[in-house]
Each structure stands twice: as C-alpha cells, then as structure tokens.
Design an enzyme around this catalytic site. Structure first.
Site, mmCIF file in Angstrom:
data_model
loop_
_atom_site.group_PDB
_atom_site.id
_atom_site.type_symbol
_atom_site.label_atom_id
_atom_site.label_comp_id
_atom_site.label_asym_id
_atom_site.label_seq_id
_atom_site.Cartn_x
_atom_site.Cartn_y
_atom_site.Cartn_z
ATOM 1 N N ARG A 54 0.838 -1.206 0.000
ATOM 2 C CA ARG A 54 0.000 0.000 0.000
ATOM 3 C C ARG A 54 0.869 1.251 0.000
ATOM 4 N NH1 ARG A 54 -3.817 -1.009 4.952
ATOM 5 N NH2 ARG A 54 -1.783 -1.244 5.896
ATOM 6 N N CYS A 55 1.743 1.328 -0.979
ATOM 7 C CA CYS A 55 2.729 2.404 -1.060
ATOM 8 C C CYS A 55 2.631 3.045 -2.443
ATOM 9 C CB CYS A 55 4.123 1.795 -0.844
ATOM 10 S SG CYS A 55 5.500 2.926 -1.109
ATOM 11 N N GLY A 56 3.028 4.287 -2.533
ATOM 12 C CA GLY A 56 3.030 4.964 -3.818
ATOM 13 C C GLY A 56 4.009 4.359 -4.818
ATOM 14 N N TYR A 57 4.949 3.554 -4.344
ATOM 15 C CA TYR A 57 5.919 2.907 -5.222
ATOM 16 C C TYR A 57 5.555 1.458 -5.539
ATOM 17 C CZ TYR A 57 8.873 6.938 -4.310
ATOM 18 O OH TYR A 57 9.363 8.220 -4.226
ATOM 19 N N THR A 58 4.371 1.028 -5.105
ATOM 20 C CA THR A 58 3.964 -0.366 -5.302
ATOM 21 C C THR A 58 3.947 -0.752 -6.780
ATOM 22 O OG1 THR A 58 2.720 -0.331 -3.234
ATOM 23 C CG2 THR A 58 2.140 -2.052 -4.787
#
Length: 176
Positions: A54-58
């Site tokens: 659940r990360c912007g870099y996923t």
C-alpha cells in the site's frame, strides 16, 4: 593413522566451499512456516527489495517481475521482503501474498514481513547496511549483490526497476 587423517582433512577442506557471510541468513518464506537460507542463491546476482502493498511505489512490482522474467535464466534472483517499518504493508501475510500474486503476477521469491531498519532489523539487513552504509529510507529501496557477494550496490526507492542505471549494473554483474 595421523598422516591419513591429516590428508583426509586437507582434502575435505579444499572441497568445501563456504557460503558468503552476507548470504548466510535464514528467512521465513512469505505466508508459510518454511524457512530458507539465502545461501541457496549463492553464485547468482541478487536484487533485494523491501516492498509494501500500500505504497506509492507499489507499481514497481511490475518492473521487478519484468526484470526477473528477463534475467532469471542468466542468473538474476529478485527477492521481495515486505516490511511494515513504514506502515504501508498488510498485517496479514496471506493478504500480502494474494495481493502480489493477483495484482502483479509476482512469482519471484518473497519472504516474511521483516524489519529492515534500525536496531531490530533482520540480521540480513544489518549486513546490507554494513556493506553499503545505507538502510532503507522508505519502501522499494534496492540492494544489488554481485555473484560472489563481494560487491553490494544500494539504489534509492526512486530508481525504477527498468531504469538504465539499475539494468546496466545487473547486466554487468551477470557478465562478471
């Protein structure tokens, strides 16, 4: 008898090959009770990434899987290590495994949710920090390990898996 024992010991010593200390770590496989020693990947180029669902870099999972698909037959292993150090990973490992599989088709090795920074970091991450002077500052930091595990290069989270900088280093290590 002493001479025979010495000769036998000498022969055994020359035949045995110790795994590099950097890789000699037991890791639990994601969503299982099975453990695996990273020595299994000895003589491969290894890209270690602390990941989160659940990360912007996923979105980088897609590029990591592509790297793995393109270079695994040449000796690249991508290793994903989920971490909650930055509060962006599911608490339940089965949710992590399902997300990676269904959303990104991940089939590279994934290990249990692990601490990757600070005093409570997994010993493997402490060794990576000792080698590079860096520890993950966020999710999707990358450590590229040469075949002989004598060289480790750190890549910041913003360095995408398909970036020229990372791909060139992977190819260099694969050819070395």
């Amino acid at each position: 008898m002493k001479k025979f024992t010495l000769i036998l010991f000498t022969c055994i010593s020359f035949q045995s090959h110790a795994c590099p200390d950097l890789l000699d770590n037991e890791m639990r496989v994601l969503d299982s009770s099975n453990t695996q020693n990273l020595c299994e990947y000895e003589d491969n180029v290894i890209l270690v990434v602390n990941v989160a669902s659940r990360c912007g870099y996923t979105y980088q999972y897609e590029g990591l899987q592509s790297l793995y698909d393109n270079y695994k037959d040449s000796g690249l292993v991508v290793i994903g290590i989920p971490s909650r150090d930055f509060m962006q990973e599911y608490k339940n490992e089965s949710d992590v495994a399902e997300f990676c599989s269904t959303e990104y088709g991940v089939d590279f090795p994934m290990y249990a949710t692990t601490k990757v920074r600070g005093k409570k970091a997994h010993p493997f991450y402490k060794k990576l920090k000792k080698e590079t002077g860096k520890e993950p500052s966020w999710n999707f930091n990358k450590f590229l390990i040469s075949r002989d595990a004598n060289e480790v290069i750190y890549f910041h989270k913003k360095v995408k898996p398909e970036s020229k900088e990372l791909v060139q280093k992977i190819e260099y290590f694969l050819e070395s």
